[in-house]
Every structure is written in C-alpha cells, then in structure tokens.
Design an enzyme around this catalytic site. Structure first.
Site, PDB file in Angstrom:
ATOM      1  N   CYS A   1      -3.188  -3.686   4.477  1.00 54.19           N
ATOM      2  CA  CYS A   1      -2.241  -4.713   4.945  1.00 54.19           C
ATOM      3  C   CYS A   1      -2.600  -6.113   4.446  1.00 54.19           C
ATOM      4  O   CYS A   1      -1.846  -7.058   4.658  1.00 54.19           O
ATOM      5  CB  CYS A   1      -2.189  -4.736   6.466  1.00 54.19           C
ATOM      6  SG  CYS A   1      -1.643  -3.186   7.153  1.00 54.19           S
TER       7      CYS A   1
ATOM      8  N   HIS B   1      -1.487 -10.460  11.949  1.00 51.84           N
ATOM      9  CA  HIS B   1      -1.046  -9.156  11.438  1.00 51.84           C
ATOM     10  C   HIS B   1      -0.725  -8.302  12.659  1.00 51.84           C
ATOM     11  O   HIS B   1      -1.540  -8.201  13.585  1.00 51.84           O
ATOM     12  CB  HIS B   1      -2.152  -8.499  10.599  1.00 51.84           C
ATOM     13  CG  HIS B   1      -1.880  -7.046  10.364  1.00 51.84           C
ATOM     14  ND1 HIS B   1      -0.708  -6.608   9.797  1.00 51.84           N
ATOM     15  CD2 HIS B   1      -2.596  -5.918  10.663  1.00 51.84           C
ATOM     16  CE1 HIS B   1      -0.718  -5.280   9.740  1.00 51.84           C
ATOM     17  NE2 HIS B   1      -1.855  -4.845  10.260  1.00 51.84           N
TER      18      HIS B   1
ATOM     19  N   GLU C   1       0.848  -1.203   0.000  1.00 53.83           N
ATOM     20  CA  GLU C   1       0.000   0.000   0.000  1.00 53.83           C
ATOM     21  C   GLU C   1       0.875   1.242   0.000  1.00 53.83           C
ATOM     22  O   GLU C   1       0.416   2.332   0.295  1.00 53.83           O
ATOM     23  CB  GLU C   1      -0.950  -0.014   1.194  1.00 53.83           C
ATOM     24  CG  GLU C   1      -0.273  -0.121   2.546  1.00 53.83           C
ATOM     25  CD  GLU C   1      -1.270  -0.107   3.688  1.00 53.83           C
ATOM     26  OE1 GLU C   1      -1.936   0.924   3.834  1.00 53.83           O
ATOM     27  OE2 GLU C   1      -1.366  -1.115   4.405  1.00 53.83           O
TER      28      GLU C   1
END
Ligand code: HMG
Length: 400
Positions: A111, A233, A79
């Site tokens: 993400c 994450h 990103e």
C-alpha cells in the site's frame, strides 16, 4: 518553491455489496463489520475493471490541455499489476493518448506504492519546476470469499497532478519514513488473493505509526496540536482510528475533538468503498476535503502511509488559498449513490469470474461494462482495452 497536489480525482466500480447483508449471510454479527471493523459497503469490480481502467477513468478527469503540455512523468503505484513486466502506466498512457516524451513507470511496495510515486513526483518537480507529474494509485483488494479479510476488500483508484505552486495542498519536506522486512501481508505472483497474518499486521501497522510519529515530532518540532487534521492509510476505518488514538494522549482537549471529527470525515469514502491499498490514504484525504467545510487555507494536514512488508511514512501538507475550488464533492456523492447494489450471490459470482492465471483466452461479461475505459478481453495472452463512447460509458443498465 512550493510543490504539491494541484488536483485530485477518484474512480471506483459501479457495483457494491452491503456489508450488513454480507454479515448475515456469513453468520456474523453485522455490528462486527460496521462498528468492530468500521465498514458499511464494499466496492465490487467486474473483471472488465482493473487498475488500468480505474486508473485511466480517474486520471482522465485531470488531464487538461495545460497538463498535457507540461507532463513529464506518469507514475502508477499499485500492488495489483496486470503484467509482471510492462507497467500499468504505459497502458494508461495509451488510453489517455498522452505525449510520448514522458517517463511512464509502475512502482510497487504494497500500500506504500502510491506514496513512493508521490514522493518521486515531488523530487522530480523540484528538479523540473515547469513540469507536472500524473500520479495514479490504483488497486483491487482481494482476500477471498468467507475469509477473515473479506470484509476489508475494496477497489478503486485515485489520480493526482503534482506540480509547482499547487492549488490544492503542498507536500512539505518533513517526511519521516521507515523500512523493515516483515511478513505481515503478501501476495504470491501466482494468485490474485492476498495472504495476511491479520492480527500481526494490525500490530505492525500501529508499531510503525508510533515509530514514525515519534520521530516526526522530534525532527520537526511539531505535535498533534499543530495539525488541523490527520489522515491515515485505511485498510478499514477502525485501523486508522486506533492509530489516531496513539497520537492524542498529550494533545489539548480541543485538538482531540478536532482531530477525531476530521478523522470521521476522512473515513466516509473508505466506509463505502473499502481498502484500495495504494490509493487508500489519498481517498482518505479526498474524503476529508469533500466532507469538512470548516478547513481553511494554511491548515496543516498529516498523512500516514503504511505498506505491508513493510514501509511507513508520515508527512504533512498545507492547504492552499482557494483549495476548495478544486473539489468535486457533489460529483463524488452522486458517483457513490448511483452505484448498483449486488445481492450476495451476485457479488460472489462477480468475484469468481476473474481473468484467469493461465494462457486461455478470456472475455469479461459485457453486461458489466461501465465507465469510459474497459478491459474487453485477454486474447493470445494480450490484454485488450477499449475507450467507450460517452453515451455508452454513462449508461446504467440494470442487472438481475
Ligand atoms: P477478525 O479476526 O475477523 O476480527 O479479523 P476480530 O475478531 O479481530 O474483530 C475485529 C474487531 O471487531 C475487534 O475490535 C472486535 O472486538 C470487534 P478491536 O478489538 O480490533 O477494536 N468486534 C465487534 N464489535 C462490535 N460488535 C461485535 C463485534 N465482534 C467483534 N459483535 C482483521 C480482523 C482486520 C485482522 C481481518 O479482517 C484481516 O485479516 N484483514 C486483512 C489484513 C488487514 O487489513 N490488516 C490491517 C493492517 S496491515 C495494512 O494496513 C496493509 C494492507 O492494507 C495491505 C498493504 O499494505 O498492501 C492490509
């Protein structure tokens, strides 16, 4: 046929800022950063390092003659794209001098983009069992100086080779994924810092985890007790810890102990690097494998991917016989230990010296050139990259 990650490598800038020092300068209690957020150090990229250079530095460690001969796709999840049109995969393709008979594409969903690339690679190998795919997840997380998000910044890349009969870990066909359009975090195309609705984003991360985890257990008839480890994450380590806690209420006591210990192992790199957005989950997996010598072939590892906006996915992988032969823990430890600590004013200066969002020519400061690949300039609105000779890329010049 088993499909999964055959090899994995990382790259992160050679500069960092210590977060206890930063907390004191910002007038915050250092415990908020190291305990409340769970971060110790933060990677700081000079403007000569971007997702292309970090991605190429990570991927170059994996591209053997056998991979070169079998590669069918180059996928970059990011990103922090360097161009709104041309994919970062093509810049990396050129820097690594990869064969032209491949697909080279960039994928974006905050993400989650790295996981999207990994799953696309898995599906491709299912249809092309003799091919391999180079998957790169690379990002620079920027919120701004003295913002609430500053402590959660970071930079780095993870590269993976996905192929049939992988030597490291399979990607099991057990994914559960969920997409809903929300505004918890985004970055308008005219700026390089993200906008986050901080508290809302943390609530959404946990709500998405709970939803996909509940459905995953139901669809796959598995519970936390079936997992040797779980990775998440990690926008910052405390976030993953809160998600893990949601998976534990019905687990056996030995499962709770095992998953908590292995979660700690999975956070070691994030604690020193920060959020690397698309690569964070895979940096967590690498950290777990590098720091836990008790894992065994056949162990099931859970992976939770979350990309703001938002898409989430929970899936698992099974460690393969001889998996530890694929790891380079000592190399990674040395890479992090040899980084140069910046003072807070030096970090702030580096943060502010960035490739501008305008057509002016720009040259990064060569004093900060590190690693094999660097951005040497943006001239006539074209980005110029350079592969440096080995002796130059290994040099560690001390800066004030
Ligand atoms: P904040 O308002 O500065 O911090 O923002 P806080 O007041 O919420 O405190 C944070 C924690 O520190 C709290 O713990 C405090 O109690 C604790 P918690 O209640 O959460 O368990 N604390 C202390 N602990 C020990 N000693 C002390 C002390 N003081 C406070 N003295 C926030 C924090 C994370 C919101 C901010 O940094 C931020 O906005 N970060 C960016 C957004 C983000 O990372 N969101 C995460 C979920 S969204 C996601 O993961 C996607 C993402 O990666 C982007 C993408 O997908 O592309 C971000």
């Amino acid at each position: 046929m088993k499909i999964g990650i055959d090899a994995i490598a990382m790259d992160t800038p050679d500069f960092y800022v210590d977060l206890v020092t930063l907390a004191k300068v910002r007038g915050d209690d250092p415990d908020k950063y190291t305990i409340g957020i769970g971060q110790d150090e933060q990677a700081v990229p000079p403007s000569s390092q971007d997702i292309v250079t970090m991605g190429a530095n990570a991927a170059s460690q994996l591209v053997t003659p056998a991979i070169r001969a079998s590669i069918g796709m180059v996928l970059v999840g990011t990103e922090s794209g360097v161009d709104a049109s041309k994919s970062a995969a093509l810049f990396i393709h050129q820097l690594l001098d990869l064969p032209e008979w491949v697909r080279a594409v960039e994928l974006k969903e905050a993400c989650y983009g790295g996981t999207a690339a990994l799953m696309m690679a898995r599906d491709y190998v299912a249809g092309h069992p003799d091919k391999s795919v180079l998957v790169i997840a690379a990002d620079i997380a920027r919120y701004g100086l003295a913002t609430a998000g500053e402590v959660t910044q970071g930079a780095g890349a993870v590269a993976m080779i996905v192929k049939a009969e992988p030597r490291l870990i399979t990607i099991e066909p057990d994914s559960v994924y969920r997409s809903t359009s929300i505004n918890d975090f985004w970055r308008p195309i005219y700026q390089d810092t993200a906008i986050a609705q901080g508290k809302y984003s943390t609530e959404q991360y946990l709500a998405f985890f709970q939803a996909v985890w509940d459905r995953y257990q139901e669809e796959n008839k598995l519970t936390a007790d079936n997992f040797a480890g779980m990775t998440f994450h990690l926008p910052y380590t405390k976030m993953g810890k809160k998600a893990l806690d949601l998976a534990l209420p019905k687990a056996e006591p030995q499962t709770v102990k095992r998953l908590k210990e292995r979660f700690d192992a999975s956070t070691r790199y994030c604690r020193r690097i920060g959020n690397i957005y698309t690569g964070s989950l895979y940096l967590g997996l690498l950290s777990l494998l590098d720091h836990d010598a008790t894992l065994q072939a056949g162990d099931r590892i859970g992976l939770f991917s979350y990309g703001s906006g938002a898409v989430a996915e929970f899936f698992s992988g099974i460690l393969q016989p001889g998996f530890s032969d694929q790891l380079q823990s000592a190399v990674h430890a040395r890479q992090l230990d040899e980084r140069q600590q910046l003072t807070v004013p030096a970090y702030e200066a580096l943060f502010s010296d960035k490739v501008p969002y305008d057509p002016e020519d720009y040259r990064p400061d060569p004093a900060y050139f590190r690693g094999q690949f660097v951005l040497t300039g943006v001239v006539g609105q074209e980005r110029l990259y350079e592969k440096r000779p080995a002796h130059a890329s290994n040099a560690t010049q001390q800066l004030d």
